[in-house]
Design a protein around this motif. Structure first.
Motif, PDB file in Angstrom:
ATOM      1  N   UNK A 148       0.820  -1.205   0.000  1.00 14.61           N
ATOM      2  CA  UNK A 148       0.000   0.000   0.000  1.00 14.61           C
ATOM      3  C   UNK A 148       0.858   1.260   0.000  1.00 14.61           C
ATOM      4  N   UNK A 149       1.978   1.235   0.707  1.00 17.56           N
ATOM      5  CA  UNK A 149       2.903   2.374   0.701  1.00 17.56           C
ATOM      6  C   UNK A 149       3.318   2.680  -0.727  1.00 17.56           C
ATOM      7  N   UNK A 150       3.673   1.658  -1.475  1.00 13.16           N
ATOM      8  CA  UNK A 150       4.098   1.836  -2.867  1.00 13.16           C
ATOM      9  C   UNK A 150       2.957   2.432  -3.697  1.00 13.16           C
ATOM     10  N   UNK A 151       1.743   1.912  -3.510  1.00 12.44           N
ATOM     11  CA  UNK A 151       0.595   2.393  -4.287  1.00 12.44           C
ATOM     12  C   UNK A 151       0.262   3.853  -3.969  1.00 12.44           C
ATOM     13  N   UNK A 152       0.251   4.198  -2.682  1.00 18.77           N
ATOM     14  CA  UNK A 152      -0.068   5.580  -2.308  1.00 18.77           C
ATOM     15  C   UNK A 152       1.042   6.517  -2.768  1.00 18.77           C
ATOM     16  N   UNK A 153       2.293   6.113  -2.589  1.00 19.94           N
ATOM     17  CA  UNK A 153       3.418   6.943  -3.033  1.00 19.94           C
ATOM     18  C   UNK A 153       3.312   7.210  -4.531  1.00 19.94           C
ATOM     19  N   UNK A 154       2.997   6.183  -5.311  1.00 17.98           N
ATOM     20  CA  UNK A 154       2.862   6.334  -6.754  1.00 17.98           C
ATOM     21  C   UNK A 154       1.705   7.295  -7.071  1.00 17.98           C
TER      22      UNK A 154
ATOM     23  N   UNK B 125      -6.354  16.222   1.686  1.00 19.42           N
ATOM     24  CA  UNK B 125      -6.628  15.409   2.869  1.00 19.42           C
ATOM     25  C   UNK B 125      -6.818  13.955   2.449  1.00 19.42           C
ATOM     26  N   UNK B 126      -6.130  13.053   3.139  1.00 15.36           N
ATOM     27  CA  UNK B 126      -6.243  11.621   2.876  1.00 15.36           C
ATOM     28  C   UNK B 126      -7.099  11.015   3.980  1.00 15.36           C
ATOM     29  N   UNK B 127      -8.256  10.525   3.622  1.00 18.08           N
ATOM     30  CA  UNK B 127      -9.214   9.984   4.582  1.00 18.08           C
ATOM     31  C   UNK B 127      -9.067   8.461   4.622  1.00 18.08           C
ATOM     32  N   UNK B 128      -8.841   7.923   5.822  1.00 22.00           N
ATOM     33  CA  UNK B 128      -8.616   6.486   5.971  1.00 22.00           C
ATOM     34  C   UNK B 128      -9.704   5.652   5.313  1.00 22.00           C
ATOM     35  N   UNK B 129     -10.963   5.977   5.584  1.00 18.99           N
ATOM     36  CA  UNK B 129     -12.077   5.184   5.051  1.00 18.99           C
ATOM     37  C   UNK B 129     -12.079   5.193   3.522  1.00 18.99           C
ATOM     38  N   UNK B 130     -11.769   6.338   2.927  1.00 18.79           N
ATOM     39  CA  UNK B 130     -11.731   6.428   1.465  1.00 18.79           C
ATOM     40  C   UNK B 130     -10.574   5.616   0.890  1.00 18.79           C
ATOM     41  N   UNK B 131      -9.429   5.640   1.575  1.00 25.86           N
ATOM     42  CA  UNK B 131      -8.286   4.846   1.120  1.00 25.86           C
ATOM     43  C   UNK B 131      -8.590   3.354   1.237  1.00 25.86           C
ATOM     44  N   UNK B 132      -9.299   2.960   2.294  1.00 27.57           N
ATOM     45  CA  UNK B 132      -9.709   1.557   2.458  1.00 27.57           C
ATOM     46  C   UNK B 132     -10.558   1.115   1.269  1.00 27.57           C
ATOM     47  N   UNK B 133     -11.525   1.946   0.906  1.00 24.72           N
ATOM     48  CA  UNK B 133     -12.404   1.622  -0.221  1.00 24.72           C
ATOM     49  C   UNK B 133     -11.635   1.611  -1.543  1.00 24.72           C
ATOM     50  N   UNK B 134     -10.800   2.603  -1.739  1.00 27.71           N
ATOM     51  CA  UNK B 134     -10.053   2.730  -2.987  1.00 27.71           C
ATOM     52  C   UNK B 134      -9.118   1.546  -3.219  1.00 27.71           C
ATOM     53  N   UNK B 135      -8.400   1.144  -2.161  1.00 29.09           N
ATOM     54  CA  UNK B 135      -7.390   0.097  -2.299  1.00 29.09           C
ATOM     55  C   UNK B 135      -7.846  -1.266  -1.787  1.00 29.09           C
ATOM     56  N   UNK B 136      -9.097  -1.334  -1.272  1.00 27.13           N
ATOM     57  CA  UNK B 136      -9.670  -2.599  -0.786  1.00 27.13           C
ATOM     58  C   UNK B 136      -8.791  -3.270   0.269  1.00 27.13           C
ATOM     59  N   UNK B 137      -8.431  -2.475   1.291  1.00 30.63           N
ATOM     60  CA  UNK B 137      -7.625  -2.979   2.403  1.00 30.63           C
ATOM     61  C   UNK B 137      -8.271  -2.533   3.712  1.00 30.63           C
ATOM     62  N   UNK B 138      -7.789  -3.083   4.813  1.00 31.20           N
ATOM     63  CA  UNK B 138      -8.328  -2.753   6.130  1.00 31.20           C
ATOM     64  C   UNK B 138      -7.797  -1.411   6.626  1.00 31.20           C
ATOM     65  N   UNK B 139      -8.479  -0.872   7.628  1.00 27.95           N
ATOM     66  CA  UNK B 139      -8.026   0.394   8.218  1.00 27.95           C
ATOM     67  C   UNK B 139      -6.658   0.244   8.866  1.00 27.95           C
ATOM     68  N   UNK B 140      -6.399  -0.908   9.476  1.00 23.98           N
ATOM     69  CA  UNK B 140      -5.082  -1.085  10.114  1.00 23.98           C
ATOM     70  C   UNK B 140      -3.973  -1.062   9.064  1.00 23.98           C
ATOM     71  N   UNK B 141      -4.231  -1.634   7.888  1.00 18.26           N
ATOM     72  CA  UNK B 141      -3.250  -1.593   6.807  1.00 18.26           C
ATOM     73  C   UNK B 141      -3.025  -0.156   6.349  1.00 18.26           C
ATOM     74  N   UNK B 142      -4.113   0.602   6.198  1.00 15.17           N
ATOM     75  CA  UNK B 142      -3.999   2.010   5.796  1.00 15.17           C
ATOM     76  C   UNK B 142      -3.216   2.790   6.847  1.00 15.17           C
ATOM     77  N   UNK B 143      -3.527   2.589   8.105  1.00 12.82           N
ATOM     78  CA  UNK B 143      -2.829   3.319   9.177  1.00 12.82           C
ATOM     79  C   UNK B 143      -1.338   3.011   9.176  1.00 12.82           C
ATOM     80  N   UNK B 144      -0.983   1.734   9.017  1.00 15.14           N
ATOM     81  CA  UNK B 144       0.436   1.371   8.993  1.00 15.14           C
ATOM     82  C   UNK B 144       1.142   2.014   7.799  1.00 15.14           C
TER      83      UNK B 144
END
Length: 68
Positions: A9-15, A27-46
């Motif tokens: 996910x770091x690679x995807x967001x950086x890109x 602003x990067x919203x955790x819930x929106x990133x979860x939906x966009x990348x289909x990952x959990x909130x803990x993954x987004x937070x890390x």
């Protein structure tokens, strides 16, 4: 690296930031990133913690995280 791997996910967001998908200061919203990348909130937070440490994302007090 699996779909829920924070490093992937770091690679995807950086890109996305470098390609202009996320504008500087956006602003990067955790819930929106979860939906966009289909990952959990803990993954987004890390992933966001690592991007903050790298200086690509910054945390604004009482405003959340934004692309730097």
């Amino acid at each position: 690296m699996g779909a829920g791997d924070p490093q992937d996910l770091v690679v995807k967001i950086r890109r996305s930031v470098l390609d202009g998908h996320f504008a500087a200061g956006q602003r990067l919203v955790e819930a929106e990133l979860c939906d966009l990348y289909q990952v959990s909130r803990s993954t987004v937070r890390q992933a966001l913690r690592e991007l903050v440490a790298d200086g690509l994302v910054e945390v604004q007090r009482n405003k959340g995280r934004g692309s730097g």
